[in-house]
Design a protein around this motif. Structure first.
Motif: not given
Length: 249
Positions: A111-113, A137-144, A167-170, A172-177
Motif C-alpha cells: 500500500x505504501x513505501x 512499508x505498509x502491506x495488506x495480505x489477503x486470504x481468499x 519492490x516486493x510485488x512478487x 512480501x517483505x517478511x518472506x523476502x527477508x
C-alpha cells in the motif's frame, strides 16, 4: 557443494583486517551471492588472496561461525549455513504459508513505501532514531480475497543488502527477508487492541473491533534488522502453539 570465487572477497580498508574479512564474507552471504551450501575458501587461500595472517583469517571465520553464517567442518570444509527454519507460533512465520495452510488463495498489496529517515510518528512507533535509514512499508495480505492481516514494517537499510532494488510485488517483505537476511535474536509480543479508523477500513471491520497485534523485532548480533506490526482481525484468527518440556513440538 557450490564453489565460490575467491576474488569476490574484497576488503573495504576500514577497521581491523579480521573484521574487514568478516564483513566481506558476511555481505556475500546476506546478499545471496553465496547461498546456503556454498563452499567458503579455506584459510590458506584467503591468506594468500588477502595478504593476511592465518590468525587474522581464523579469527574472522570463527566469528562468522558464532554468528551462524557459516558451518566449519574439519573434513568437508567450511560452508555457508542455511537460515533457521520457521514453523512454530513464536518463530518467524511466512504469511503466504499461513494462508495456504488455511486452504485459501494468498495475495498481497504494497500500500505504501518510503525510504530514508523515518517520519516522527514512525520513529516513535518503532523506537527508531531519527538518524536511522529505513524502508517503511505498509502491506495488506489477503486470504481468499478477504483481508487477512495488515502489516506495517521498517527494515534497516544498513543491515539488509539488495533492499533498494526490491519492490516486493512478487514476494512480501517478511518472506523476502527470510531469504535475504539473517537474524540471531528476536523479540515477540502479542496483545489485544481495537481497530483504528484507517486500519478498520483496510481490514473491512468496524472501528474498535478487537484485533490481535503481533509485534516483532529482529537483530543480527547487535545490529537491528527489522521491526514489524501485524494486525489480525480478532474474530477471524487464533494462534496455537504446542509445547513440550524442552520447547515447542
Amino acid at each position: 557443494m557450490t564453489e565460490t570465487r575467491l576474488d569476490a572477497v574484497k576488503l573495504d580498508g576500514t577497521g581491523p583486517v579480521y573484521d574487514q574479512i568478516r564483513r566481506a564474507i558476511r555481505d556475500l552471504v546476506v546478499s545471496g551471492e553465496w547461498p546456503p551450501g556454498t563452499g567458503v575458501p579455506p584459510e590458506h587461500a584467503l591468506m594468500e588472496q588477502l595478504g593476511a595472517s592465518r590468525m587474522t583469517v581464523h579469527r574472522a571465520l570463527v566469528q562468522l561461525a558464532r554468528e551462524g553464517l557459516i558451518i566449519r567442518r574439519r573434513r568437508s570444509g567450511t560452508v555457508v549455513a542455511s537460515p533457521p527454519a520457521s514453523h512454530a507460533m513464536l518463530d518467524i512465520l511466512s504469511i503466504p504459508e499461513e494462508v495456504e495452510q488455511l486452504g485459501q488463495a494468498y495475495a498481497h498489496d504494497v500500500l505504501s513505501r518510503s525510504d530514508g529517515r523515518p517520519a516522527p510518528e514512525v520513529a516513535e512507533r518503532f523506537g527508531l532514531k531519527r538518524s536511522d535509514k529505513v524502508s517503511h512499508l505498509v502491506v495488506l495480505h489477503r486470504a481468499g480475497g478477504k483481508p487477512h492481516v495488515l502489516e506495517e514494517r521498517v527494515i534497516h537499510v544498513a543491515s539488509v543488502a539488495g533492499l533498494a532494488e526490491e519492490d516486493f510485488a512478487q514476494t512480501p517483505p517478511g518472506d523476502w527477508l527470510l531469504k535475504h537476511s539473517l537474524w540471531s535474536q528476536a523479540e515477540h509480543a502479542i496483545s489485544a487492541v481495537g481497530a483504528q479508523g484507517d486500519e478498520a477500513v483496510l481490514l473491512e471491520i468496524a472501528v474498535g473491533e478487537p484485533c490481535l497485534l503481533v509485534e516483532r523485532r529482529t537483530w543480527n548480533q547487535d545490529r537491528p534488522v527489522t521491526a514489524v506490526r501485524l494486525l489480525y482481525p480478532g474474530p477471524r484468527h487464533r494462534f496455537i502453539g504446542r509445547f513440550g518440556p524442552y520447547g515447542q513440538v
